[in-house]
Design a protein around this motif. Structure first.
Motif, PDB file in Angstrom:
ATOM      1  N   SER A  85     -12.224 -29.017  13.942  1.00 60.83           N
ATOM      2  CA  SER A  85     -10.862 -29.206  14.282  1.00 60.83           C
ATOM      3  C   SER A  85      -9.737 -28.721  13.411  1.00 60.83           C
ATOM      4  CB  SER A  85     -10.716 -30.666  14.486  1.00 60.83           C
ATOM      5  OG  SER A  85     -10.678 -31.468  13.312  1.00 60.83           O
ATOM      6  N   THR A 138     -10.741 -25.778  24.905  1.00 61.26           N
ATOM      7  CA  THR A 138     -10.509 -26.518  23.791  1.00 61.26           C
ATOM      8  C   THR A 138     -11.503 -26.095  22.662  1.00 61.26           C
ATOM      9  OG1 THR A 138     -12.334 -28.119  24.479  1.00 61.26           O
ATOM     10  CG2 THR A 138      -9.963 -28.670  25.065  1.00 61.26           C
ATOM     11  N   ASN A 146      -6.926 -29.005  18.449  1.00 61.51           N
ATOM     12  CA  ASN A 146      -6.758 -27.679  18.815  1.00 61.51           C
ATOM     13  C   ASN A 146      -5.773 -26.807  17.954  1.00 61.51           C
ATOM     14  OD1 ASN A 146      -8.430 -27.053  21.166  1.00 61.51           O
ATOM     15  ND2 ASN A 146      -7.475 -28.924  21.945  1.00 61.51           N
ATOM     16  N   VAL A 183      -3.478 -27.145  25.054  1.00 60.26           N
ATOM     17  CA  VAL A 183      -4.279 -26.325  25.790  1.00 60.26           C
ATOM     18  C   VAL A 183      -4.396 -26.885  27.342  1.00 60.26           C
ATOM     19  CG1 VAL A 183      -5.873 -25.635  24.155  1.00 60.26           C
ATOM     20  CG2 VAL A 183      -6.225 -27.928  25.331  1.00 60.26           C
ATOM     21  N   GLU A 211      -4.447 -32.708  21.306  1.00 62.20           N
ATOM     22  CA  GLU A 211      -3.455 -31.347  21.408  1.00 62.20           C
ATOM     23  C   GLU A 211      -2.271 -31.607  20.458  1.00 62.20           C
ATOM     24  OE1 GLU A 211      -3.187 -29.960  25.239  1.00 62.20           O
ATOM     25  OE2 GLU A 211      -1.887 -31.493  25.827  1.00 62.20           O
TER      26      GLU A 211
END
Length: 368
Positions: A212, A149, A139, A143, A107
């Motif tokens: 991703s 996710t 992400n 998150v 993240e």
């Protein structure tokens, strides 16, 4: 093309990642402190950043992060937790006949974007032999839960899971789904003082491309460069300068009037109240990350998964909810999240509904 990240590059990345963290992802000060500690310990601050196109089809990368209360992690020590978590994941992944050659951030955030960099730096004294760092993010924002996710919601549950603490414990867990993984990780997180190292989602090159936020590390660095420019020349207009490298809109500038905060179950919950310069009030509801922004009349300006972000207008530092304090002068902005969240064939965004409902919002998503 691959490029070497030095200390200045990492600083720029962390500033931008903090802004993209939507109030979460860990405090910038924490990431900077960890970076300084590595340097003081004699580590060479250098690692290789690779584009996905430079990986072979069967090359795998894994994420590694810190999990828990941002406030708790800011007040404590963190580092070996992540190394132990990654070692545990490597063993679990090897049992499936797969080798992890690379790392990527799970993240965006001033802390969690640095965690895999730290693990890469600690993987070998010789920078040329260190595990590589991939230019993608799990992400494209921070998150609050494993079941919020992008990777998980697009078909890749967190299994196996590597977990670790600062004293050397290494745990490999096999969860049946994201909810089970969340229970396992959160219970261990609370048992270890509201913080734990966490590693999972071993993805191939093509899986990362499809599922991703590709190029997000470089994107964060471009944003971070602007923050450093703003700090050097406070006559610059933040929105004008940031708009050169990202999509962003200003909601208001004002002062934090009140922060209602409680820590529960490994999360920080609350509402930040901003008294704007024009006398209006805005309310930002958060669960670690900012979930929605609304005004006194109840109008909602944005909901997660799009990004609600803060900047301290006295220092031009990007802020998380672990940094904000009553009385701070602040810029409140909004920005779009990676478009993969909104693709109709996956409906990944639906995972935010239970969180929004839990904080009292039952309306439609409000996009950037």
């Amino acid at each position: 093309m691959s490029r070497t990240l030095y200390k200045q590059d990492i600083l720029e990345i962390l500033y931008g990642a903090t802004f993209l963290g939507a109030g979460g992802g860990g405090s910038l000060s924490f990431g900077l402190d960890m970076l300084e500690k590595l340097e003081k310990q004699g580590e060479t601050i250098e690692l290789e950043l690779l584009s996905l196109d430079e990986l072979e089809k069967d090359d795998y990368a894994a994420m590694v992060a810190g999990l828990g209360s941002p406030v708790a992690m800011l007040e404590g020590e963190f580092g070996p937790d992540a190394v132990n978590a990654f070692k545990a994941f490597q063993r679990g992944f090897a049992a499936e006949g797969k080798t992890v050659k690379y790392l990527y951030p799970g993240e965006m955030g001033g802390f969690n974007t640095f965690v895999p960099m730290m693990v890469a730096i600690l993987s070998d004294k010789d920078p040329a032999k260190r595990i590589g760092f991939v230019d993608t993010d799990g992400n494209g924002r921070a998150v609050p839960e494993l079941n919020t996710t992008l990777t998980d919601l697009r078909g890749y549950p967190p299994s196996p899971i590597g977990l670790g603490n600062g004293t050397g414990d290494q745990i490999i867990a096999y969860a049946t789904d994201d909810k089970a993984a969340e229970v396992i990780a959160r219970q261990l997180c609370m048992a270890y003082g509201q913080q734990i190292g966490f590693s999972t989602w071993g993805l191939s090159r093509d899986e990362m491309k499809a599922h991703s936020s590709v190029g997000c590390v470089t994107y964060a660095q471009k944003i971070g460069k602007v923050f450093l420019q703003l700090m050097a020349d406070q006559n610059l207009n933040p929105v004008e300068e940031l708009s050169k490298v990202m999509e962003i809109r200003e909601i208001c500038r004002g002062k934090i009037e009140k922060i209602n905060l409680k820590a529960e179950g490994g999360f920080d919950f609350g509402t930040t109240v901003i008294l704007a310069e024009n006398g209006a009030r805005y309310y930002i509801d958060f669960k670690n990350e900012n979930m929605l922004v609304r005004d006194e009349a109840g109008k909602v300006y944005l909901t997660a998964p799009d990004i609600i972000c803060f900047m301290d207008t006295d220092t031009y530092l990007p802020l998380t909810n672990a940094d904000t304090k009553e009385g701070m002068n602040i810029f409140l902005g909004i920005s779009p999240v990676d478009e993969k969240w909104w693709l109709e064939d996956f409906k990944a965004y639906e995972c935010w509904k239970p969180i929004l409902e839990a904080i009292g919002y039952t309306g439609d998503f409000v996009r950037y």
